[in-house]
Design a protein around this motif. Structure first.
Motif, PDB file in Angstrom:
ATOM      1  N   ILE A 195     -22.967  15.869 -29.454  1.00 52.98           N
ATOM      2  CA  ILE A 195     -21.816  15.223 -30.095  1.00 52.98           C
ATOM      3  C   ILE A 195     -20.592  16.128 -30.014  1.00 52.98           C
ATOM      4  CG2 ILE A 195     -20.954  14.289 -32.283  1.00 52.98           C
ATOM      5  CD1 ILE A 195     -23.156  12.623 -30.710  1.00 52.98           C
ATOM      6  N   GLN A 196     -20.778  17.426 -30.189  1.00 54.97           N
ATOM      7  CA  GLN A 196     -19.651  18.358 -30.059  1.00 54.97           C
ATOM      8  C   GLN A 196     -19.130  18.380 -28.633  1.00 54.97           C
ATOM      9  OE1 GLN A 196     -18.079  19.877 -32.719  1.00 54.97           O
ATOM     10  NE2 GLN A 196     -16.541  20.186 -31.122  1.00 54.97           N
ATOM     11  N   GLN A 197     -20.034  18.266 -27.659  1.00 56.24           N
ATOM     12  CA  GLN A 197     -19.623  18.189 -26.253  1.00 56.24           C
ATOM     13  C   GLN A 197     -18.725  16.971 -26.034  1.00 56.24           C
ATOM     14  OE1 GLN A 197     -22.895  18.163 -23.433  1.00 56.24           O
ATOM     15  NE2 GLN A 197     -21.618  17.282 -21.843  1.00 56.24           N
ATOM     16  N   GLN A 198     -19.069  15.860 -26.671  1.00 52.36           N
ATOM     17  CA  GLN A 198     -18.220  14.665 -26.582  1.00 52.36           C
ATOM     18  C   GLN A 198     -16.830  14.944 -27.131  1.00 52.36           C
ATOM     19  OE1 GLN A 198     -20.182  11.249 -28.553  1.00 52.36           O
ATOM     20  NE2 GLN A 198     -19.979  10.320 -26.532  1.00 52.36           N
ATOM     21  N   VAL A 199     -16.779  15.501 -28.317  1.00 52.39           N
ATOM     22  CA  VAL A 199     -15.493  15.784 -28.971  1.00 52.39           C
ATOM     23  C   VAL A 199     -14.654  16.719 -28.101  1.00 52.39           C
ATOM     24  CG1 VAL A 199     -14.412  16.907 -30.963  1.00 52.39           C
ATOM     25  CG2 VAL A 199     -16.331  15.340 -31.298  1.00 52.39           C
ATOM     26  N   ASP A 200     -15.271  17.794 -27.625  1.00 53.11           N
ATOM     27  CA  ASP A 200     -14.541  18.772 -26.818  1.00 53.11           C
ATOM     28  C   ASP A 200     -13.999  18.138 -25.537  1.00 53.11           C
ATOM     29  OD1 ASP A 200     -15.150  20.649 -28.761  1.00 53.11           O
ATOM     30  OD2 ASP A 200     -16.747  21.600 -27.583  1.00 53.11           O
ATOM     31  N   MET A 233     -18.421  11.452 -20.547  1.00 52.10           N
ATOM     32  CA  MET A 233     -19.482  10.522 -20.153  1.00 52.10           C
ATOM     33  C   MET A 233     -20.784  11.230 -19.775  1.00 52.10           C
ATOM     34  SD  MET A 233     -18.751   7.323 -20.575  1.00 52.10           S
ATOM     35  CE  MET A 233     -20.040   6.602 -19.558  1.00 52.10           C
ATOM     36  N   GLU A 234     -20.762  12.540 -19.585  1.00 50.47           N
ATOM     37  CA  GLU A 234     -21.998  13.281 -19.299  1.00 50.47           C
ATOM     38  C   GLU A 234     -22.982  13.202 -20.465  1.00 50.47           C
ATOM     39  OE1 GLU A 234     -21.012  17.299 -18.207  1.00 50.47           O
ATOM     40  OE2 GLU A 234     -19.932  16.648 -16.411  1.00 50.47           O
TER      41      GLU A 234
END
Length: 140
Positions: free
Chosen positions: A27-32, A43-44
């Motif tokens: 989820i943090q990867q999405q935000v970043d 989208m990864e």
């Protein structure tokens, strides 16, 4: 005896600390990625499959590429994307490789803020947690 077996089954189905950490990192990867203006990186975090489902204000979209294409239409540049904040409100394990997440999103933009809630089904696929279904609903 029934109480013991029921308790044992619940304990077996509990999300491990490692899995919860990895899901929160997802989820943090999405935000970043969103806040960098990088939709491909965003989208990864999704399952790269034609069976991915995304439900938004315009109804359901099926497939990873179709979802990316819709994001690119709706958010053509960093200004349109704005700044994203996500809050996890509930994280529940469905089975050993599937979790349900309920959360809140807040998108701050010059062209107008958007906020609402989301429900994600996240599944461990080939050793990695991926979003397989996303239902996001804006309040305004």
């Amino acid at each position: 005896m029934t109480f013991f077996l029921g308790f044992w089954a619940m304990a077996e189905n509990r999300l491990s600390e490692k899995d919860e950490t990895n899901i929160r990192k997802l989820i943090q990867q999405q935000v970043d990625a969103w806040n960098e203006g990088n939709l491909e990186k965003f989208m990864e975090t999704y399952w790269k499959s034609d069976r991915l489902s995304f439900v938004g204000s315009r109804g359901p979209t099926y497939g990873w590429q179709a979802t990316l294409d819709n994001y690119k239409k709706g958010y053509p540049d960093k200004k349109a994307m704005g700044h994203l904040d996500l809050k996890v409100l509930n994280l529940s394990q469905i089975d050993v490789k599937t979790v349900l997440m309920i959360g809140r999103f807040e998108l701050t933009r010059e062209i107008g803020d958007v906020a609402g809630h989301f429900t994600l089904v996240i599944q461990k696929i080939e050793g990695e947690w991926k979003i397989i279904s996303d239902h996001s609903s804006a309040e305004n």
